[in-house]
Design a protein around this motif. Structure first.
Motif, PDB file in Angstrom:
ATOM      1  N   HIS A  53       0.805  -1.221   0.000  1.00  0.00           N
ATOM      2  CA  HIS A  53       0.000   0.000   0.000  1.00  0.00           C
ATOM      3  C   HIS A  53       0.840   1.275   0.000  1.00  0.00           C
ATOM      4  O   HIS A  53       0.300   2.374   0.166  1.00  0.00           O
ATOM      5  CB  HIS A  53      -0.933   0.000   1.212  1.00  0.00           C
ATOM      6  CG  HIS A  53      -1.819  -1.204   1.279  1.00  0.00           C
ATOM      7  ND1 HIS A  53      -2.771  -1.488   0.317  1.00  0.00           N
ATOM      8  CD2 HIS A  53      -1.885  -2.226   2.180  1.00  0.00           C
ATOM      9  CE1 HIS A  53      -3.398  -2.607   0.623  1.00  0.00           C
ATOM     10  NE2 HIS A  53      -2.869  -3.086   1.739  1.00  0.00           N
ATOM     11  N   THR A  54       2.146   1.157  -0.183  1.00  0.00           N
ATOM     12  CA  THR A  54       3.020   2.334  -0.115  1.00  0.00           C
ATOM     13  C   THR A  54       2.600   3.416  -1.113  1.00  0.00           C
ATOM     14  O   THR A  54       2.414   4.592  -0.747  1.00  0.00           O
ATOM     15  CB  THR A  54       4.485   1.926  -0.360  1.00  0.00           C
ATOM     16  OG1 THR A  54       4.924   1.077   0.701  1.00  0.00           O
ATOM     17  CG2 THR A  54       5.390   3.156  -0.420  1.00  0.00           C
TER      18      THR A  54
ATOM     19  N   ASP B 172       7.573   5.854   7.172  1.00  0.00           N
ATOM     20  CA  ASP B 172       8.143   4.546   6.831  1.00  0.00           C
ATOM     21  C   ASP B 172       9.670   4.561   6.743  1.00  0.00           C
ATOM     22  O   ASP B 172      10.266   3.713   6.079  1.00  0.00           O
ATOM     23  CB  ASP B 172       7.562   4.042   5.508  1.00  0.00           C
ATOM     24  CG  ASP B 172       6.118   3.609   5.651  1.00  0.00           C
ATOM     25  OD1 ASP B 172       5.668   3.436   6.794  1.00  0.00           O
ATOM     26  OD2 ASP B 172       5.437   3.465   4.624  1.00  0.00           O
TER      27      ASP B 172
ATOM     28  N   GLN C  99      -0.233   3.773  -2.744  1.00  0.00           N
ATOM     29  CA  GLN C  99      -1.601   4.202  -2.485  1.00  0.00           C
ATOM     30  C   GLN C  99      -1.649   5.209  -1.334  1.00  0.00           C
ATOM     31  O   GLN C  99      -2.324   6.246  -1.411  1.00  0.00           O
ATOM     32  CB  GLN C  99      -2.471   2.990  -2.165  1.00  0.00           C
ATOM     33  CG  GLN C  99      -3.931   3.299  -1.901  1.00  0.00           C
ATOM     34  CD  GLN C  99      -4.718   2.043  -1.566  1.00  0.00           C
ATOM     35  OE1 GLN C  99      -4.233   0.923  -1.757  1.00  0.00           O
ATOM     36  NE2 GLN C  99      -5.921   2.217  -1.061  1.00  0.00           N
ATOM     37  N   ARG C 100      -0.914   4.909  -0.271  1.00  0.00           N
ATOM     38  CA  ARG C 100      -0.860   5.826   0.869  1.00  0.00           C
ATOM     39  C   ARG C 100      -0.196   7.141   0.493  1.00  0.00           C
ATOM     40  O   ARG C 100      -0.613   8.217   0.948  1.00  0.00           O
ATOM     41  CB  ARG C 100      -0.102   5.169   2.019  1.00  0.00           C
ATOM     42  CG  ARG C 100      -0.856   3.995   2.645  1.00  0.00           C
ATOM     43  CD  ARG C 100       0.048   3.183   3.568  1.00  0.00           C
ATOM     44  NE  ARG C 100       0.710   4.031   4.542  1.00  0.00           N
ATOM     45  CZ  ARG C 100       2.000   3.947   4.851  1.00  0.00           C
ATOM     46  NH1 ARG C 100       2.774   3.046   4.235  1.00  0.00           N
ATOM     47  NH2 ARG C 100       2.527   4.741   5.744  1.00  0.00           N
ATOM     48  N   ALA C 101       0.849   7.056  -0.348  1.00  0.00           N
ATOM     49  CA  ALA C 101       1.541   8.261  -0.781  1.00  0.00           C
ATOM     50  C   ALA C 101       0.613   9.152  -1.608  1.00  0.00           C
ATOM     51  O   ALA C 101       0.571  10.378  -1.423  1.00  0.00           O
ATOM     52  CB  ALA C 101       2.781   7.896  -1.586  1.00  0.00           C
TER      53      ALA C 101
ATOM     54  N   LEU D 295       5.475   9.474   4.992  1.00  0.00           N
ATOM     55  CA  LEU D 295       4.684   8.255   5.207  1.00  0.00           C
ATOM     56  C   LEU D 295       4.906   7.637   6.588  1.00  0.00           C
ATOM     57  O   LEU D 295       4.140   6.765   7.007  1.00  0.00           O
ATOM     58  CB  LEU D 295       5.041   7.210   4.140  1.00  0.00           C
ATOM     59  CG  LEU D 295       4.579   7.466   2.712  1.00  0.00           C
ATOM     60  CD1 LEU D 295       5.119   6.381   1.791  1.00  0.00           C
ATOM     61  CD2 LEU D 295       3.054   7.519   2.638  1.00  0.00           C
TER      62      LEU D 295
ATOM     63  N   ALA E 102      -2.568   9.348  -1.458  1.00  0.00           N
ATOM     64  CA  ALA E 102      -3.572   9.957  -0.585  1.00  0.00           C
ATOM     65  C   ALA E 102      -3.034  11.199   0.120  1.00  0.00           C
ATOM     66  O   ALA E 102      -3.808  12.093   0.494  1.00  0.00           O
ATOM     67  CB  ALA E 102      -4.046   8.927   0.445  1.00  0.00           C
ATOM     68  N   LEU E 103      -1.702  11.254   0.271  1.00  0.00           N
ATOM     69  CA  LEU E 103      -1.072  12.426   0.895  1.00  0.00           C
ATOM     70  C   LEU E 103      -0.596  13.440  -0.141  1.00  0.00           C
ATOM     71  O   LEU E 103       0.036  14.446   0.213  1.00  0.00           O
ATOM     72  CB  LEU E 103       0.122  11.975   1.740  1.00  0.00           C
ATOM     73  CG  LEU E 103      -0.191  11.135   2.984  1.00  0.00           C
ATOM     74  CD1 LEU E 103       1.095  10.665   3.650  1.00  0.00           C
ATOM     75  CD2 LEU E 103      -1.043  11.932   3.965  1.00  0.00           C
TER      76      LEU E 103
END
Length: 267
Positions: free
Chosen positions: A217-218, A247, A220-222, A245, A224-225
């Motif tokens: 999901h890296t 991470d 996808q999460r990025a 993130l 979203a930000l």
């Protein structure tokens, strides 16, 4: 760099051993170089140096390094020559490697076996441009996930070495963080694959992290930000990307360096 170090240092390139002659020496070395060559580890203070003053001068000329006229003359005269392999003053010098990239990978493999995951060590001397190595490792992991080769999931692909980053952007980061960013882009969110890469001394490049971690999901999460992974890679800003993130892989300084460690888990 090592060639110059050996010829300009009072202890490197075998000079520590010759200074201690006729005492017996035992060197216990921690290797932070691909291949564990004793002549390269710490620039070989207790082993013979096959390079010459002429080689050191060639390095200065090749890279147009300015130095004093006195230093250049001392190299030309051979005054700064190092002891060579076979020098009798090195005969009582013993060399042992007590920690190395290979040993670190073997320890990681043992942990994987204990966790019920099949380890596959790809090598301890991985070198090359970080983003190119990332694509190659991503390809191997994809093959494991889709075809069960060269290892059947659950497995972990382990490798070590020291990659390189050609800095063209204005961002922040290091080779392990950039390797993970490039791998995340190459994998495009494949559901079974997680990975981390870190420098075993705890510091990746010039920042405070050892490296970074990625998962399915890296990207996808990025997104979203509002983060653009490719733009971050182009700007060599892996640190900024993974910091946003949360991470980054942060261990703090470990005070022991056996190069980098990459672990790719295929579930």
């Amino acid at each position: 760099m090592n060639c110059l170090r050996k010829h300009l240092s009072a202890i490197k390139g075998g000079r520590l051993a010759t200074a201690a002659w006729p005492a017996s020496l035992l060197t216990l070395a921690i290797s932070d170089v691909a291949g564990d060559d004793p002549e390269v580890i710490a620039s070989g203070p207790t082993v013979g140096d096959p390079s010459s003053c002429a080689d050191a001068l060639a390095v200065l000329d090749r890279y147009a390094i300015r130095t004093s006229a006195e230093l250049r003359q001392r190299l030309q005269d051979g005054e700064l020559e190092t002891p060579k392999p076979g020098d009798p003053r090195l005969a009582r010098s013993e060399f042992r490697i007590i920690a190395s990239p290979a040993l670190a990978l073997q320890a990681a493999a043992a942990k994987a076996v204990a966790a019920g995951v099949t380890p596959l060590i790809l090598g301890d001397a991985i070198e090359g441009e970080a983003r190119e190595v990332a694509r190659a490792l991503a390809g191997i992991a994809t093959s494991c996930a889709r075809h069960g080769t060269p290892a059947r999931p659950p497995c972990v692909l382990l490798s070590g070495g020291e990659t390189t980053v050609s800095v063209r952007g204005q961002g922040r980061g290091g080779r392990n963080s950039e390797l993970m960013l490039a791998m995340a882009i190459a994998l495009q969110g494949q559901p079974q694959i997680h990975a981390l890469a870190g420098d075993t001394d705890g510091i990746d490049g010039s920042e405070d992290n050892a490296g970074a971690m990625i998962g399915p999901h890296t990207l996808q999460r990025a997104a979203a930000l509002g983060l653009d992974a490719r733009a971050a890679l182009d700007d060599n800003d892996a640190w900024g990307f993974f910091s946003a993130l949360g991470d980054l892989l942060i261990s703090g300084p470990t005070l022991t360096n056996v190069n980098d460690l990459h672990a790719i888990l295929v579930r």
